[in-house]
Design an enzyme around this catalytic site. Structure first.
Site, short mmCIF file in Angstrom:
data_model
loop_
_atom_site.label_atom_id
_atom_site.label_comp_id
_atom_site.label_asym_id
_atom_site.label_seq_id
_atom_site.Cartn_x
_atom_site.Cartn_y
_atom_site.Cartn_z
N HIS A 4 9.07 11.30 12.92
CA HIS A 4 8.82 11.18 11.47
C HIS A 4 7.72 12.07 10.94
CE1 HIS A 4 10.62 7.37 12.87
NE2 HIS A 4 11.35 7.53 11.80
N GLY A 20 -0.69 4.29 0.53
CA GLY A 20 0.73 3.95 0.64
C GLY A 20 1.61 5.07 0.09
N ARG A 24 -0.06 10.19 -3.76
CA ARG A 24 -1.51 9.93 -3.78
C ARG A 24 -2.19 10.70 -2.65
NH1 ARG A 24 -2.75 4.81 -6.70
NH2 ARG A 24 -2.32 5.63 -8.77
N ARG A 43 11.06 13.39 5.23
CA ARG A 43 11.45 12.25 4.38
C ARG A 43 10.55 12.08 3.16
NH1 ARG A 43 14.52 7.64 7.12
NH2 ARG A 43 15.36 8.66 8.93
N ARG A 87 -6.98 2.62 5.72
CA ARG A 87 -6.00 2.42 4.65
C ARG A 87 -6.74 2.39 3.32
NH1 ARG A 87 -2.18 0.44 1.55
NH2 ARG A 87 -2.34 -1.66 0.67
N ILE A 88 -6.24 3.13 2.33
CA ILE A 88 -6.78 3.04 0.97
C ILE A 88 -5.62 2.62 0.08
CG2 ILE A 88 -8.81 4.56 1.12
CD1 ILE A 88 -7.16 6.92 0.41
N GLY A 89 -5.76 1.46 -0.54
CA GLY A 89 -4.60 0.95 -1.26
C GLY A 89 -4.96 -0.10 -2.29
N SER A 90 -3.93 -0.64 -2.89
CA SER A 90 -4.14 -1.64 -3.93
C SER A 90 -3.78 -3.02 -3.38
CB SER A 90 -3.30 -1.32 -5.16
OG SER A 90 -1.95 -1.31 -4.80
N GLU A 162 9.07 -15.32 -2.94
CA GLU A 162 9.77 -16.57 -3.31
C GLU A 162 9.11 -17.79 -2.66
OE1 GLU A 162 12.41 -16.80 -5.37
OE2 GLU A 162 12.60 -14.64 -5.70
N GLU A 179 -1.78 -7.84 0.10
CA GLU A 179 -1.22 -6.48 0.14
C GLU A 179 -0.15 -6.48 1.23
OE1 GLU A 179 -2.19 -5.97 3.58
OE2 GLU A 179 -2.81 -3.92 3.10
N MET A 180 0.27 -5.34 1.73
CA MET A 180 1.43 -5.38 2.61
C MET A 180 1.33 -4.52 3.88
SD MET A 180 4.43 -5.42 -0.31
CE MET A 180 5.72 -5.70 0.88
N GLU A 181 0.12 -4.08 4.26
CA GLU A 181 0.03 -3.14 5.39
C GLU A 181 -1.08 -3.40 6.40
OE1 GLU A 181 0.11 -2.02 2.14
OE2 GLU A 181 2.18 -1.34 2.05
N SER A 203 -5.41 -4.25 -8.13
CA SER A 203 -4.58 -3.67 -9.19
C SER A 203 -3.92 -4.74 -10.04
CB SER A 203 -3.50 -2.78 -8.58
OG SER A 203 -2.66 -3.56 -7.74
N ASP A 204 -3.81 -5.95 -9.48
CA ASP A 204 -3.23 -7.03 -10.27
C ASP A 204 -3.80 -8.36 -9.79
OD1 ASP A 204 -1.11 -5.90 -8.17
OD2 ASP A 204 -0.90 -8.06 -8.23
N ARG A 217 -5.86 2.94 -12.43
CA ARG A 217 -5.51 2.97 -11.00
C ARG A 217 -5.98 4.27 -10.37
NH1 ARG A 217 -0.47 -0.37 -9.46
NH2 ARG A 217 -0.54 -1.90 -11.11
N1 HPA Z 1 1.59 -8.38 -3.67
C1 HPA Z 1 1.77 -7.65 -2.58
N2 HPA Z 1 1.23 -6.44 -2.44
C2 HPA Z 1 0.48 -5.96 -3.46
C3 HPA Z 1 0.27 -6.68 -4.63
C4 HPA Z 1 0.86 -7.97 -4.73
O1 HPA Z 1 0.70 -8.67 -5.74
N3 HPA Z 1 -0.50 -5.93 -5.46
C5 HPA Z 1 -0.74 -4.78 -4.81
N4 HPA Z 1 -0.15 -4.80 -3.61
#
Ligand code: HPA
Length: 234
Positions: A4, A20, A24, A43, A87-90, A162, A179-181, A203-204, A217
């Site tokens: 990859h 991510g 960026r 990719r 990792r630099i992320g939201s 959910e 977050e997710m990572e 970010s939220d 952002r």
């Molecule tokens: N959920 C999952 N990952 C995220 C979120 C969230 O609300 N905001 C930024 N990354």
């Protein structure tokens, strides 16, 4: 070259910043690195290597979610010899005391599973950040007067969740944000003797349902790149 990553041997630095979003990575490399060279575009997952204050750095996208990050982090570590991965992320805030734009340094990350979970079977492995990196990042952010929180986060497998009951349990147990990572990054770093840290900006907000406008952002992202670079080399 790996499956990859198209970089030649030696084209990836020992220190890798991982946003991510591949665009960026391009933006940060052009803005913060001297002589950035594109070393991967397989990719559309862009990676750049250049120098920052004389130190070699790669900025490489991770994609979204732990399966994607795991592919890139595995190859960066095992095939290219990356040693420090930040990792630099939201993230989405899960506590009232955490506000939009705040910086979060994740000491550890809870999960339902990571791509690595299979090897642990019944064991709940606790993935954790490198203390040296975290300590430096904290002092950099504090020195710049940034609002900062240090604590546990939640690495979820889903953005469109959910299972509100799980978020409630995370909130009850003091988890700062979702977050997710990060959990997979920390697990791989532990396995291969690397240093890892997740520097996140909010970010939220899951409780207030506020979200950062896109221009904010960008400035939050800049702050994270600076914190990560200073933490890696200062
Ligand atoms: N959920 C999952 N990952 C995220 C979120 C969230 O609300 N905001 C930024 N990354």
């Amino acid at each position: 070259m790996t499956v990859h990553i198209g970089a030649k041997p030696g084209e990836i630095a020992e220190t890798v910043l991982m946003p991510g979003d591949p665009l960026r990575a391009k933006w940060a490399a052009e803005r913060f690195l001297e002589n950035p060279v594109c070393v991967n575009e397989v990719r559309g997952m862009l990676g750049f290597t250049g120098t920052w204050k004389g130190n070699r750095v790669t900025i490489h996208g991770s994609g979204m979610g732990m399966p994607s990050l795991s592919i890139y982090a595995n190859e960066l570590i095992k095939d290219y010899g990356a040693k420090t991965l930040i990792r630099i992320g939201s993230c989405g805030a899960m506590q009232e005391k955490v506000a939009l734009r705040d910086v979060i340094l994740a000491t550890t990350s809870s999960t339902l599973s990571t791509p690595s979970s299979g090897i642990f079977r019944e064991l709940n492995f606790a993935p954790c950040a490198d203390f040296g990196l975290l300590h430096k990042a904290y002092h950099v952010a504090e020195g710049r007067g940034m609002p900062i929180h240090v604590g546990g986060i939640y690495s979820s497998d889903v953005f469109y969740d959910e299972r509100p009951d799980l978020n409630e349990q995370m909130q009850r147990h003091g988890i700062l944000a979702v977050e997710m990572e990060a959990a997979e990054l920390y697990t791989l770093a532990a396995r291969y003797g690397c240093r890892a840290l997740a520097v996140l900006t909010v970010s939220d907000h899951l409780l207030t349902e506020e979200a950062l406008p896109s221009e904010d952002r960008q400035s939050s992202f800049s702050d994270m790149v600076e914190i990560a670079l200073e933490a890696a080399f200062a």
